[in-house]
Design an enzyme around this catalytic site. Structure first.
Site, short mmCIF file in Angstrom:
data_model
loop_
_atom_site.label_atom_id
_atom_site.label_comp_id
_atom_site.label_asym_id
_atom_site.label_seq_id
_atom_site.Cartn_x
_atom_site.Cartn_y
_atom_site.Cartn_z
N TYR A 72 0.83 -1.20 0.00
CA TYR A 72 0.00 0.00 0.00
C TYR A 72 0.86 1.26 0.00
O TYR A 72 0.61 2.21 -0.75
CB TYR A 72 -0.91 -0.02 1.23
CG TYR A 72 -1.80 1.18 1.38
CD1 TYR A 72 -2.99 1.27 0.70
CD2 TYR A 72 -1.44 2.23 2.23
CE1 TYR A 72 -3.82 2.38 0.83
CE2 TYR A 72 -2.25 3.34 2.39
CZ TYR A 72 -3.45 3.41 1.69
OH TYR A 72 -4.26 4.52 1.84
N THR A 100 -4.11 11.87 8.79
CA THR A 100 -3.75 10.86 9.78
C THR A 100 -4.93 9.88 9.89
O THR A 100 -5.72 9.77 8.96
CB THR A 100 -3.40 11.51 11.12
OG1 THR A 100 -4.40 12.51 11.44
CG2 THR A 100 -2.04 12.21 11.05
N ASN A 101 -5.08 9.16 10.98
CA ASN A 101 -6.10 8.11 11.08
C ASN A 101 -7.52 8.71 11.10
O ASN A 101 -7.90 9.38 12.06
CB ASN A 101 -5.88 7.29 12.35
CG ASN A 101 -4.60 6.47 12.28
OD1 ASN A 101 -3.51 7.02 12.13
ND2 ASN A 101 -4.73 5.16 12.36
N TRP A 137 -6.35 -6.11 20.27
CA TRP A 137 -5.16 -6.72 19.67
C TRP A 137 -3.95 -5.84 19.89
O TRP A 137 -3.97 -4.63 19.62
CB TRP A 137 -5.39 -6.94 18.17
CG TRP A 137 -6.43 -8.00 17.89
CD1 TRP A 137 -6.90 -8.95 18.75
CD2 TRP A 137 -7.13 -8.20 16.66
NE1 TRP A 137 -7.84 -9.73 18.14
CE2 TRP A 137 -8.00 -9.30 16.86
CE3 TRP A 137 -7.10 -7.57 15.42
CZ2 TRP A 137 -8.84 -9.78 15.86
CZ3 TRP A 137 -7.94 -8.04 14.42
CH2 TRP A 137 -8.79 -9.14 14.64
#
Length: 250
Positions: A72, A100-101, A137
């Protein structure tokens, strides 16, 4: 083609091939049709893995990206290369933004393939419904800058109308607004009134520990831009997901 950490790890070649094709099809078609300006979207995850912080727009090509998403990353970097080429050879005003996110209503809340924050929102929803612990996670220690999709939309319109550089521009909250994955999870559990236990599965990869980005260039252009406070944006996103669970992407 876009996805979260674990989808990237599984499908680096697919991410590279698909995004290279998308890049060329979109930009060359725009050129052939006489489109003067195109705004493409990059990501802070395409920056070099080994770098100094904060990262800025001049550092995109300074080294290999993190191994978890090299397909990517290299494909997305090529948008910057193509933009420069169309500018030099054809005078096109093709540019790119680097958010950003991103998160917000209408996101992809898929736990396996989505990005971290919408995935966590979905996990919290399910844990609350079942009365089970929330399993996150990784260690919860990596840090990220999150930008609310509604804020990003406002900035996209400004870039389309006012920003005339071919060089990309980072669209992000400030370095001081960076939060850990643990802190993000806690904001979600608060917004969704989840009272259960948080368990961190350290057998899962953390991905890149940090990718702190400077928004100094954006601030030079828009010193007064007001970002939605993180916890307010999380609360609005969680409320949307709760109200639209049946039809949300997941």
């Amino acid at each position: 083609m876009v996805g979260g950490l674990f989808k990237n790890i599984r499908s680096n070649l697919d991410f590279w091939r698909t995004n290279i094709h998308i890049n060329d099809n979109v930009l060359h078609s725009a050129h052939e049709m006489g489109v003067q300006k195109v705004v493409s979207c990059l990501s802070t995850c395409i920056f070099p893995d080994k770098t100094t912080y904060p990262i800025d727009e001049t550092m995109i090509h300074n080294g290999p990206p993190h191994s978890s998403n090299f397909g990517y990353s290299y494909a997305k970097r090529m948008i910057d290369v193509q933009n420069r080429g169309y500018s030099e050879q054809h005078g096109r005003r093709f540019t790119a933004v680097i958010p950003t996110n991103v998160f917000g209503p209408h996101d992809n809340f898929n736990i396996e393939d989505g990005h971290v924050l919408p995935g966590l929102i979905h996990k919290v929803y399910l844990a609350k419904q079942s009365g089970s612990a929330l399993t996150i996670w990784g260690t919860g220690e990596p840090r990220r800058q999150f930008i609310y999709s509604l804020d990003l939309a406002r900035l996209f319109l400004w870039v389309l109308r006012e920003y005339d550089e071919v060089e990309p521009i980072i669209l992000s909250v400030g370095e001081e607004d960076e939060v850990s994955i643990r802190e993000a999870a806690e904001a979600i559990t608060e917004a969704m009134e989840f009272r259960g236990e948080l368990v961190f599965d350290t057998t899962k990869s953390d991905g890149q520990f940090k990718k702190t980005a400077s928004n100094a260039k954006l601030r030079r252009y828009l010193p007064g831009f007001q970002f939605t406070p993180f916890r307010k944006a999380v609360k609005e996103t969680c409320a949307w997901f709760n109200a639209n669970y049946a039809n949300a992407r997941k």
